[in-house]
Design an enzyme around this catalytic site. Structure first.
Site: not given
Ligand code: AMP
Ligand code: ZN
Length: 116
Positions: A6, A9, A32, A48, A89, A95, A100, A102, A104
């Site tokens: 992940c 993670c 982000d 996780h 999301n 989307g 995992h 999170h 925004h």
């Molecule tokens: P979601 O589409 O809600 O699952 O959001 C995932 C978010 O993670 C997106 O806005 C990506 O730009 C962000 N993301 C993906 N990889 C990384 C990373 N290595 N470091 C920071 N943000 C990331």
């Molecule tokens: Zn995870």
């Protein structure tokens, strides 16, 4: 419990570089990598949990703390009093791309409603 492959993670375990801006009880906040607003942070539980739909009663305090951390960061990043948005999301149609959970935190520009 951490999950091997992940992405978040791996960030939590410091196996992937990320700009960590806060660490709190069971949570980290990172910038982000593909920001959609001048301030775009992700608040990530260290545990996780694949998606919002997987939350249980046991996560109630954790997710409350995630929102409180979001408020603290919003003040720190001068998103008040103009305002900001918190988004989770959940699932493919919303989307969700990282499985995992999170939160925004977006701000620093006028945000349209409804989102796309
Ligand atoms: P979601 O589409 O809600 O699952 O959001 C995932 C978010 O993670 C997106 O806005 C990506 O730009 C962000 N993301 C993906 N990889 C990384 C990373 N290595 N470091 C920071 N943000 C990331
Ligand atoms: Zn995870």
């Amino acid at each position: 419990m951490s999950q091997e492959g992940c992405l978040f993670c791996r960030i939590v375990r410091r196996q992937l570089p990320a700009e960590i801006v806060a660490e709190a009880d069971g949570l980290i906040a990172v910038k982000d990598v593909n920001p959609q607003a001048p301030t775009h942070l992700l608040i990530i539980p260290t545990e996780h949990i694949a998606s919002l739909a997987d939350l249980t009663e046991a996560h109630t305090t954790l997710m409350g703390k995630a929102l409180q951390l979001g408020n603290r960061l919003a003040r720190q990043y001068h998103l008040t009093p103009d305002g900001y948005r918190v988004v989770i999301n959940c699932g493919p149609q919303a989307g969700q791309s990282v499985w995992h959970v999170h939160v925004h935190l977006l701000g620093g520009r006028p945000l349209q409603w409804p989102p796309g």
